[in-house]
Write a protein that holds these residues in place. Structure first.
Motif, PDB file in Angstrom:
ATOM      1  N   LEU A 136       0.828  -1.203   0.000  1.00  0.00           N
ATOM      2  CA  LEU A 136       0.000   0.000   0.000  1.00  0.00           C
ATOM      3  C   LEU A 136       0.867   1.259   0.000  1.00  0.00           C
ATOM      4  O   LEU A 136       0.525   2.263  -0.635  1.00  0.00           O
ATOM      5  CB  LEU A 136      -0.928  -0.004   1.216  1.00  0.00           C
ATOM      6  N   TRP A 137       1.982   1.209   0.726  1.00  0.00           N
ATOM      7  CA  TRP A 137       2.911   2.345   0.702  1.00  0.00           C
ATOM      8  C   TRP A 137       3.514   2.507  -0.692  1.00  0.00           C
ATOM      9  O   TRP A 137       3.623   3.628  -1.191  1.00  0.00           O
ATOM     10  CB  TRP A 137       4.009   2.144   1.740  1.00  0.00           C
ATOM     11  N   ALA A 143       1.497   6.512  -7.039  1.00  0.00           N
ATOM     12  CA  ALA A 143       0.396   7.396  -7.422  1.00  0.00           C
ATOM     13  C   ALA A 143       0.769   8.859  -7.210  1.00  0.00           C
ATOM     14  O   ALA A 143       0.418   9.729  -8.013  1.00  0.00           O
ATOM     15  CB  ALA A 143      -0.846   7.043  -6.612  1.00  0.00           C
ATOM     16  N   GLU A 144       1.480   9.138  -6.126  1.00  0.00           N
ATOM     17  CA  GLU A 144       1.932  10.497  -5.867  1.00  0.00           C
ATOM     18  C   GLU A 144       2.886  10.967  -6.953  1.00  0.00           C
ATOM     19  O   GLU A 144       2.789  12.106  -7.455  1.00  0.00           O
ATOM     20  CB  GLU A 144       2.622  10.546  -4.504  1.00  0.00           C
ATOM     21  N   ALA A 145       3.811  10.099  -7.351  1.00  0.00           N
ATOM     22  CA  ALA A 145       4.767  10.458  -8.400  1.00  0.00           C
ATOM     23  C   ALA A 145       4.063  10.694  -9.725  1.00  0.00           C
ATOM     24  O   ALA A 145       4.387  11.632 -10.472  1.00  0.00           O
ATOM     25  CB  ALA A 145       5.810   9.350  -8.544  1.00  0.00           C
ATOM     26  N   ALA A 178      -7.230   7.828  -3.672  1.00  0.00           N
ATOM     27  CA  ALA A 178      -7.587   6.475  -3.235  1.00  0.00           C
ATOM     28  C   ALA A 178      -6.389   5.787  -2.583  1.00  0.00           C
ATOM     29  O   ALA A 178      -6.527   5.111  -1.554  1.00  0.00           O
ATOM     30  CB  ALA A 178      -8.088   5.665  -4.430  1.00  0.00           C
ATOM     31  N   ALA A 179      -5.210   5.957  -3.162  1.00  0.00           N
ATOM     32  CA  ALA A 179      -4.008   5.337  -2.601  1.00  0.00           C
ATOM     33  C   ALA A 179      -3.641   5.959  -1.257  1.00  0.00           C
ATOM     34  O   ALA A 179      -3.228   5.257  -0.323  1.00  0.00           O
ATOM     35  CB  ALA A 179      -2.846   5.472  -3.576  1.00  0.00           C
ATOM     36  N   ALA A 180      -3.794   7.271  -1.137  1.00  0.00           N
ATOM     37  CA  ALA A 180      -3.496   7.956   0.122  1.00  0.00           C
ATOM     38  C   ALA A 180      -4.450   7.499   1.221  1.00  0.00           C
ATOM     39  O   ALA A 180      -4.042   7.287   2.378  1.00  0.00           O
ATOM     40  CB  ALA A 180      -3.591   9.467  -0.068  1.00  0.00           C
ATOM     41  N   SER A 181      -5.717   7.339   0.882  1.00  0.00           N
ATOM     42  CA  SER A 181      -6.701   6.888   1.866  1.00  0.00           C
ATOM     43  C   SER A 181      -6.405   5.461   2.332  1.00  0.00           C
ATOM     44  O   SER A 181      -6.503   5.153   3.529  1.00  0.00           O
ATOM     45  CB  SER A 181      -8.106   6.964   1.264  1.00  0.00           C
ATOM     46  N   ALA A 182      -6.035   4.596   1.389  1.00  0.00           N
ATOM     47  CA  ALA A 182      -5.708   3.213   1.744  1.00  0.00           C
ATOM     48  C   ALA A 182      -4.482   3.161   2.644  1.00  0.00           C
ATOM     49  O   ALA A 182      -4.422   2.373   3.597  1.00  0.00           O
ATOM     50  CB  ALA A 182      -5.484   2.392   0.480  1.00  0.00           C
ATOM     51  N   TRP A 183      -3.500   4.005   2.352  1.00  0.00           N
ATOM     52  CA  TRP A 183      -2.308   4.021   3.196  1.00  0.00           C
ATOM     53  C   TRP A 183      -2.640   4.518   4.601  1.00  0.00           C
ATOM     54  O   TRP A 183      -2.207   3.941   5.599  1.00  0.00           O
ATOM     55  CB  TRP A 183      -1.204   4.891   2.598  1.00  0.00           C
ATOM     56  N   THR A 244      -2.274  11.800   5.343  1.00  0.00           N
ATOM     57  CA  THR A 244      -1.770  11.739   3.969  1.00  0.00           C
ATOM     58  C   THR A 244      -2.773  12.327   2.995  1.00  0.00           C
ATOM     59  O   THR A 244      -2.400  13.041   2.044  1.00  0.00           O
ATOM     60  CB  THR A 244      -1.446  10.285   3.582  1.00  0.00           C
ATOM     61  N   VAL A 245      -4.051  12.041   3.208  1.00  0.00           N
ATOM     62  CA  VAL A 245      -5.098  12.611   2.346  1.00  0.00           C
ATOM     63  C   VAL A 245      -5.118  14.124   2.474  1.00  0.00           C
ATOM     64  O   VAL A 245      -5.252  14.843   1.473  1.00  0.00           O
ATOM     65  CB  VAL A 245      -6.472  12.018   2.709  1.00  0.00           C
ATOM     66  N   ARG A 246      -4.962  14.618   3.688  1.00  0.00           N
ATOM     67  CA  ARG A 246      -4.976  16.068   3.905  1.00  0.00           C
ATOM     68  C   ARG A 246      -3.814  16.738   3.181  1.00  0.00           C
ATOM     69  O   ARG A 246      -3.991  17.776   2.516  1.00  0.00           O
ATOM     70  CB  ARG A 246      -4.913  16.365   5.408  1.00  0.00           C
TER      71      ARG A 246
END
Length: 272
Positions: A136-137, A143-145, A178-183, A244-246
Motif C-alpha cells: 500500500l505504501w 500514485a503520488e509520483a 484512493a491510494a493515500a486513503s488506503a495508506w 496523507t489525504v490532507r
C-alpha cells in the motif's frame, strides 16, 4: 533473544519504578543473553532471599542479581507476547508477611517483565499489518509520483492539448486520493499498535516499528505514520481528513490554483 533494560532512575516514594531505558544487548556476555533486564533500585538495594518471594514471581522469572551502580539485574525466559500481560499479584501487595522492600523488588520485577512482554506482543500484532502495509505504501508513492509528473506535463503541453491533459490530471488525482486513503487506514492500525506498546513499556523503552519491519525483511524507514490522534475526527472539524489525504488535498489545490492563474493570464477562463 536478548533483552537488557537498565532502569537508571531510583524508585519513587511509593516504591514504584519510573521509566525504563534500553541498553545494547551486544554488551552482555554471551552466557547471560537470555533476556536480561536491569532495574535500578535505591543506592544500595538488598535482594530478598529468593524463597521469601518466589511464590509471587512471574513464571518467566529466572533470578535476580546485584549489578553495578547499585542496580539489580532481573533475568527472564524470552517473552513471545502471547502470554498474559505480566502484573504483580494482588496477593503480594496485601501479604503482611512481605516487607516493603520485598514488595518493591517484586514490583520492579513485574515492571521489567511487562516491558519485555510488550515488545513481543507488538511483534506479533504488527507483523501481519506491516505485510499489508508494504504494497500500500508502494502504491501510494507511485500514485503520488504520477500525479506530479502529470501536472509537470502542462509545462510542455501545446495550448490545444490542455483539456486532454486536464483529464489525465483529474484521473491521476483520483488514483492518488484512493491510494493515500488506503495508506492512512493501515498506517492508523500501526500507529495504534505502537501507542499500545509505549503505554505498556514507557516511551524510553519503545520498540520502533522500523525495527519490527526490519526483522520481517521490510524497509519502513520512509513510511509516514502519525500519532493516533491525527487519524481521529475532531468535533470542531466539519470535514475530517487523515494525514496523507490532507497533505495530498493541499497539493492538489495548489496545482489547481496554479492552473487557474495561468488560464486567467492567458484569457482562457474555461480551461480549468
Amino acid at each position: 533473544m536478548t533483552r537488557t533494560i537498565p532502569l537508571k532512575h531510583p524508585l519513587d516514594d511509593h516504591g514504584r519504578l519510573p521509566r525504563l531505558l534500553l541498553d545494547e544487548t551486544s554488551r552482555l556476555p554471551q552466557d547471560i543473553r537470555d533476556a536480561a533486564a536491569v532495574a535500578a533500585a535505591s543506592a544500595k538495594p538488598v535482594l530478598s532471599p529468593a524463597v521469601d518471594i518466589a511464590r509471587y514471581a512471574h513464571p518467566h522469572y529466572l533470578r535476580a542479581e546485584p549489578s553495578t551502580f547499585g542496580s539489580v539485574t532481573f533475568y527472564f525466559r524470552t517473552f513471545t507476547g502471547r502470554e498474559p500481560r505480566p502484573e504483580m499479584p494482588r496477593e503480594a501487595w496485601n501479604d503482611p508477611a512481605l516487607t516493603y522492600e520485598q514488595k518493591r523488588e517484586l514490583d520492579a520485577q513485574y515492571t521489567v517483565a511487562e516491558s519485555l512482554w510488550s515488545q513481543g506482543r507488538l511483534r506479533i500484532q504488527a507483523a501481519p499489518v506491516m505485510r499489508r502495509a508494504a504494497p500500500l505504501w508502494q502504491a501510494w508513492k507511485e500514485a503520488e509520483a504520477l500525479l506530479r509528473e502529470t501536472f509537470e506535463a502542462f509545462r510542455h503541453s501545446p495550448d490545444g492539448m490542455w483539456r486532454a491533459q486536464l483529464l489525465r490530471l483529474t484521473e491521476a488525482e483520483q488514483t492518488a486520493l484512493a491510494a493515500a486513503s488506503a495508506w492512512d487506514a493501515v498506517a492508523e492500525e500501526l500507529s495504534l499498535l505502537a501507542a499500545e506498546q509505549r503505554r505498556a513499556a514507557t516511551e524510553e523503552h519503545e520498540l520502533e516499528l522500523t525495527t519490527v519491519a526490519k526483522e520481517l525483511g521490510l524497509d519502513a524507514s520512509g513510511w509516514d505514520i502519525h500519532w493516533p490522534d491525527d487519524y481521529t475526527p475532531r468535533s470542531y472539524s466539519w470535514q475530517h481528513q487523515t494525514p496523507t489525504v490532507r497533505a495530498l488535498t493541499t497539493e492538489i489545490e495548489q496545482q489547481r490554483d496554479r492552473l487557474r492563474e495561468v488560464a486567467r493570464l492567458a484569457g482562457d477562463s474555461q480551461t480549468v
